[in-house]
Design a protein around this motif. Sequence first.
Motif: not given
Length: 104
Positions: A57, A66-68, A82, A85, A96, A98
Motif C-alpha cells: 500500500d 497517481i492513477q490506476a 498501481i 487508488v 490517497l 494506492c
Amino acid sequence: MRTNTLKDRVTVARTGAIADSHKTGRTTVATGVPCLILASSATAAAQRGLELSQAYDLFCDTATTIQAGDKVTDQNGRVFDISGVRTQPGIRTSHLQCLANLKV
C-alpha cells in the motif's frame, strides 16, 4: 495525513501519447513524490490475488497525481504497478491509498 510520516520518495510514470508522434509510451509525470510504502496485510494480498511479498500500500497526499495503471519507482529502485487508488478521509487531513503490486 501527517507529512512527517511520508518518508519514501517515488517517481510516477504513465502511459500516454508521445508528443509530436502517433506512438504511445511511458512518460514521467512526477518525481520526488513524498509517500509512505507499507507491506499489505496477508488478507489484503489474498483478496488481490497476490503473494504477500508482492502486495504493498502506498499512502500519499490527495494532491498527488497517481492513477490506476501508473508505474511507480521508489528511491531503492523497486518498481510497483498501481492497480487502484482511493481517497481515505481523515479527521484532520485526508490521503490517497494506492494499491501497489511489486514487480519481480
